[in-house]
Design an enzyme around this catalytic site. Structure first.
Site, short mmCIF file in Angstrom:
data_model
loop_
_atom_site.label_atom_id
_atom_site.label_comp_id
_atom_site.label_asym_id
_atom_site.label_seq_id
_atom_site.Cartn_x
_atom_site.Cartn_y
_atom_site.Cartn_z
N CYS A 60 0.83 -1.21 0.00
CA CYS A 60 0.00 0.00 0.00
C CYS A 60 0.86 1.26 0.00
CB CYS A 60 -0.95 0.00 1.19
SG CYS A 60 -0.14 -0.14 2.79
N HIS B 179 -1.40 1.16 7.52
CA HIS B 179 -1.91 1.16 6.15
C HIS B 179 -1.80 2.56 5.56
CE1 HIS B 179 -4.13 -0.18 2.70
NE2 HIS B 179 -5.16 0.63 2.94
#
Length: 481
Positions: A114, A427
């Site tokens: 990510c 994330h």
């Protein structure tokens, strides 16, 4: 050379095209995109031995239509959305602020990637970068040439707005170019990485391949170094950088606070007249502003007791429109302020036109599809009109190809945000302004391959203050050019 083979896993067979010039890791990523079995859990059975990450695919003598067995447990599938599917024809006209069938491309997460996906989505917002990549032809076999070539391929696909794209080749080439992004944990899984490091490395590699492109990002400073223990005159010099840093302290509440404090530092070095080390103060003033301004919130610091980059959770607010007039050198301040004020007048005019546009009623005689098409056409006309209006605020001598911001004014166009407490976990997501929407209301949220539309309120919430989404990298674009 490429051949077609069949991959078999858990009773299902998938056709796949294998490029024999690539390594085993690239093939594993292809298998992952089909079977959802991460590369680190794959056992690929081939004549000649087990497939390794660095295997030469040509050594296995693969045959066309050969069936290849893959063992390994797949990741759990993502649940399908529970709401009913809605079609454009069925939507209310007020909900049609964007085209659901023409959203930007999402990028598939290939296992803790990510950080990479968010960096790529932010860089894709740079028009000049996309244009240079579109015309790029590889003229060598070096790692950076390969990296830029695969970025060109990736951006070409993103420009076509495919629903989701698997950045296999770029990821593989990046890990070859920058080995730090190939680190694995004790279980053999690829580690999460710092998005700022990936962003900076990719941008540096691109600028190294394109002459003159750095002018769109380069910030120049005039420095003054003064000894605080003597009456000696300051020593002046010049520096440049590709980003501004906002260090976060207990007193940092707003972005401008962090930027201004970072332009002044205290160091210790030898003083000839005193014959010993002395304290010096270095102050910086900006002498050149680029079209694209990268700002890094320095949110991570090395914590010895945990051996990790821990996150500073403090809330730091940032504006949608940023004026850097207080940071520029006196020699250019007057000219920058003059053009800025002219742009302000154009913005006021544009805002009045925007309010009038929002009050325009749609014709009841048109179908929903026709109303949407009409709205899209009117938005494009409004966007072009505003572009022409801004040109009237710029001096006749301004050269757009210089890559310089003629004023001190910027608008926010993308944010890379981090969720979690450590750079090595959590994330990353990217939020990018819909640059086709002249009202500035719509933003895209890129959660890997999931792309949704969010409002400006969501962007304001990225100021931080906890382990939720916190802005890490801001990209601003000069207003009016």
């Amino acid at each position: 050379m490429s051949i077609e083979v069949n991959v078999k896993h858990a009773g299902k067979t998938y056709p796949v095209t294998v490029d024999l010039s690539e390594n085993g890791l690239t093939f594993k990523h292809q298998i992952y995109s089909l079977t959802n079995v991460p590369p680190e859990r794959q056992k690929v059975l081939l004549k000649g031995g087990q497939l390794k990450d660095d295997s030469d695919l040509k050594s296995f003598n693969l045959k066309p239509n050969q069936t290849i067995m893959v063992l390994g447990s797949a990741d759990a599938p993502v649940d399908a959305p529970k709401q009913d599917v809605k079609f454009v024809e069925d939507l209310d006209p007020k909900d049609l602020n964007f085209n659901p069938n023409n959203e930007p491309s999402g990028l598939v997460n290939l296992g803790n990637t990510c950080y990479l996906n968010s960096s790529l989505q932010s860089l894709f917002a740079v028009e000049e970068l996309r244009n240079r990549l579109e015309k790029y032809t590889k003229n060598g076999t070096g790692v950076e040439q390969n990296l830029v070539f695969h970025l060109k391929e990736l951006f070409d696909k993103m420009s076509q707005r495919n629903k989701k794209i698997t950045p296999l080749n770029f990821l593989t080439t990046m890990r070859l170019s920058f080995p730090q992004f190939s680190e694995r944990d004790d279980s053999g899984f690829y580690k999460q990485q710092d998005a700022e490091e990936a962003y900076s490395q990719i941008l540096s590699a691109i600028l190294g391949q394109f002459s003159g492109l750095d002018q769109y990002f380069k910030i120049e400073f005039k420095t003054a170094t003064r000894c605080l223990e003597t009456s000696e005159d300051p020593v002046y010099g010049y520096e440049d950088a590709m980003k501004l840093a906002c260090h976060i302290t207990i007193n940092t509440n707003f972005l401008k606070d962090g930027l201004m404090s970072n332009l002044k530092e205290t160091i210790e070095k030898h003083n000839e007249s005193l014959g010993r080390n002395s304290t010096y103060e270095i102050t910086r003033k900006i002498t050149r502003l680029p079209k694209y301004l990268n700002i890094h919130f320095v949110r991570f610091f090395w914590k010895r007791d945990t051996g990790k980059k821990s996150k500073i959770l403090r809330k730091v607010q940032f504006p949608f429109q940023l004026d850097l007039i207080d940071l520029v050198d006196e020699g250019i301040k007057e000219d920058k302020a003059k053009i800025r004020d002219a742009i302000y007048k154009v913005e006021k005019q544009n805002e009045e036109e925007s309010r009038a546009f929002k009050k325009t009623k749609k014709s009841a005689d048109l179908t929903t599809r026709e109303q949407y098409a009409q709205q899209k056409e009117e938005l494009e006309k409004l966007r072009q009109k505003w572009t022409d209006n801004f040109k009237t605020a710029l001096p006749d001598s301004y050269d757009p190809s210089s890559g310089e911001n003629p004023s001190s004014l910027y608008e926010l166009i993308s944010v890379i945000a981090h969720q979690g407490s450590s750079a090595d976990s959590g994330h990353y997501q990217c939020f990018a302004k819909d640059q086709q929407d002249p009202t500035g209301e719509n933003w895209y949220k890129f959660n890997d391959d999931k792309v949704t539309v969010v409002s400006r309120d969501k962007i304001e919430a990225l100021a931080g203050g906890g382990e939720g989404d916190s802005a890490l990298i801001l990209m601003y674009k000069a207003v009016g050019i």
